[in-house]
Design a protein around this motif. Structure first.
Motif, PDB file in Angstrom:
ATOM      1  N   PHE A 119       0.426  -1.189   0.401  1.00 40.40           N
ATOM      2  CA  PHE A 119       0.111   0.124   0.030  1.00 40.40           C
ATOM      3  C   PHE A 119       0.818   0.923   0.022  1.00 40.40           C
ATOM      4  N   LEU A 120       2.520   1.267  -0.102  1.00 39.42           N
ATOM      5  CA  LEU A 120       3.149   2.322   0.371  1.00 39.42           C
ATOM      6  C   LEU A 120       3.402   2.722  -1.089  1.00 39.42           C
ATOM      7  N   ARG A 121       3.480   3.680  -1.060  1.00 40.27           N
ATOM      8  CA  ARG A 121       4.405   4.518  -2.119  1.00 40.27           C
ATOM      9  C   ARG A 121       5.784   4.256  -2.211  1.00 40.27           C
ATOM     10  N   ASP A 122       6.096   4.648  -3.362  1.00 46.03           N
ATOM     11  CA  ASP A 122       7.566   4.142  -3.413  1.00 46.03           C
ATOM     12  C   ASP A 122       8.476   5.500  -2.449  1.00 46.03           C
ATOM     13  N   ASP A 123       8.170   6.549  -2.449  1.00 42.82           N
ATOM     14  CA  ASP A 123       8.189   7.988  -1.725  1.00 42.82           C
ATOM     15  C   ASP A 123       7.843   8.083  -0.032  1.00 42.82           C
ATOM     16  N   GLY A 124       7.045   6.960   0.491  1.00 44.00           N
ATOM     17  CA  GLY A 124       6.142   6.492   1.862  1.00 44.00           C
ATOM     18  C   GLY A 124       7.252   6.139   2.785  1.00 44.00           C
ATOM     19  N   ARG A 125       6.927   6.317   3.564  1.00 44.75           N
ATOM     20  CA  ARG A 125       7.524   5.712   4.786  1.00 44.75           C
ATOM     21  C   ARG A 125       6.932   4.740   5.575  1.00 44.75           C
ATOM     22  N   LEU A 126       7.403   4.312   6.829  1.00 44.80           N
ATOM     23  CA  LEU A 126       6.951   3.441   7.317  1.00 44.80           C
ATOM     24  C   LEU A 126       7.184   3.541   9.315  1.00 44.80           C
ATOM     25  N   VAL A 127       6.524   3.483   9.789  1.00 48.24           N
ATOM     26  CA  VAL A 127       6.293   4.335  10.979  1.00 48.24           C
ATOM     27  C   VAL A 127       6.184   2.568  11.767  1.00 48.24           C
ATOM     28  N   LEU A 128       7.256   2.308  12.675  1.00 46.42           N
ATOM     29  CA  LEU A 128       6.612   1.083  13.808  1.00 46.42           C
ATOM     30  C   LEU A 128       7.115   1.433  14.902  1.00 46.42           C
ATOM     31  N   SER A 129       5.888   0.648  15.405  1.00 43.18           N
ATOM     32  CA  SER A 129       6.789   0.888  17.112  1.00 43.18           C
ATOM     33  C   SER A 129       6.961  -0.699  17.765  1.00 43.18           C
ATOM     34  N   VAL A 130       8.024  -1.254  17.336  1.00 45.19           N
ATOM     35  CA  VAL A 130       8.286  -2.864  18.324  1.00 45.19           C
ATOM     36  C   VAL A 130       8.363  -3.217  19.505  1.00 45.19           C
ATOM     37  N   LYS A 131       7.278  -4.301  19.726  1.00 41.85           N
ATOM     38  CA  LYS A 131       7.412  -4.750  21.114  1.00 41.85           C
ATOM     39  C   LYS A 131       8.139  -5.908  21.435  1.00 41.85           C
ATOM     40  N   ALA A 132       8.789  -5.676  21.901  1.00 36.81           N
ATOM     41  CA  ALA A 132      10.346  -6.978  22.269  1.00 36.81           C
ATOM     42  C   ALA A 132       9.220  -7.949  22.724  1.00 36.81           C
ATOM     43  N   ARG A 133       8.287  -7.298  23.788  1.00 37.60           N
ATOM     44  CA  ARG A 133       7.769  -9.037  24.709  1.00 37.60           C
ATOM     45  C   ARG A 133       6.511  -9.401  23.865  1.00 37.60           C
ATOM     46  N   SER A 134       6.153  -8.912  22.432  1.00 38.41           N
ATOM     47  CA  SER A 134       5.460  -9.466  21.705  1.00 38.41           C
ATOM     48  C   SER A 134       5.504 -10.325  21.107  1.00 38.41           C
ATOM     49  N   GLU A 135       7.312 -10.532  20.296  1.00 38.85           N
ATOM     50  CA  GLU A 135       8.181 -10.930  19.894  1.00 38.85           C
ATOM     51  C   GLU A 135       7.948 -12.404  20.123  1.00 38.85           C
ATOM     52  N   ASP A 136       8.471 -12.377  21.952  1.00 40.02           N
ATOM     53  CA  ASP A 136       9.638 -13.234  22.242  1.00 40.02           C
ATOM     54  C   ASP A 136       9.361 -12.704  23.847  1.00 40.02           C
TER      55      ASP A 136
END
Length: 206
Positions: free
Chosen positions: A146-163
């Motif tokens: 869905f992201l345009r070529d000049d777009g940005r991903l803003v991601l919050s990674v929660k470590a405890r949800s991964e492992d």
């Protein structure tokens, strides 16, 4: 500063604020509402002046909208904002938030299954992701379509949800490496002290 976003002191608290109807009991004054950093990972990044790509004419896909705390502020300053939430109960609250924001479109969908909302979501300038599940990098990669070529991903990674058993720094490194299958990471820093064991990432599509 983004149009519609300002730094205000309200009820003795100073921080970023947007103009819109209050949602979660945040301090308000003259139509402005404080954006609580302790309840919003995106607010932490904006307060640090990190370039998120968010602007007054941005089209946004928000993954993990929950009851609308952060996405309500996003919709206050951005253009069309598509808010994906998996759980029915918070989605009901999200519908109430959207009633005052005609540019906010709640979607009761699973962010791991973008094909279920691909017919609704237009190309976007920004993906904001706050999904507390295992495989957070995979979610970002599958929604990259869905992201345009000049777009940005803003991601919050929660470590405890991964492992919950692993050291957060090791989890973060794994997520960064997985993201590099489709993104170039521009920023990656801890969100302490507002959000323990969270990493804020801004990335652009490769």
């Amino acid at each position: 500063m983004i149009d519609g976003l300002s730094r205000k002191t309200i009820d003795g608290e100073t921080g970023l604020a947007t103009q819109g109807e209050p949602v979660y009991g945040e301090p308000t004054e003259d139509g402005w509402r404080l954006w609580d950093r302790s309840r919003s990972k995106l607010a932490v990044l904006l307060d640090r002046d990190v370039e998120t790509g968010l602007d007054d004419d941005s089209t946004v896909l928000y993954l993990g909208a929950a009851s609308g705390t952060t996405v309500s502020h996003v919709a206050d300053v951005a253009g069309p904002t598509y808010a994906v939430e998996f759980a029915p109960r918070p989605t009901r609250d999200l519908l109430d938030v959207a009633a005052d924001r005609p540019n906010l479109f709640p979607l009761l969908k699973d962010a791991r299954e973008p094909e279920t909302y691909a017919h609704v979501v237009e190309p976007v300038d920004v993906i904001v992701q706050d999904v507390a599940i295992r495989g957070q990098a995979d979610v970002a990669l599958t929604n990259k379509q869905f992201l345009r070529d000049d777009g940005r991903l803003v991601l919050s990674v929660k470590a405890r949800s991964e492992d919950v058993t692993r050291d957060p720094e090791s989890v973060f490194e794994d997520v960064r490496q997985r993201l590099e299958d489709g993104y170039e990471i521009e920023y990656a820093e801890s969100l302490d002290p507002f959000h323990d064991d969270h990493l804020g990432i801004v990335a652009t599509p490769e």
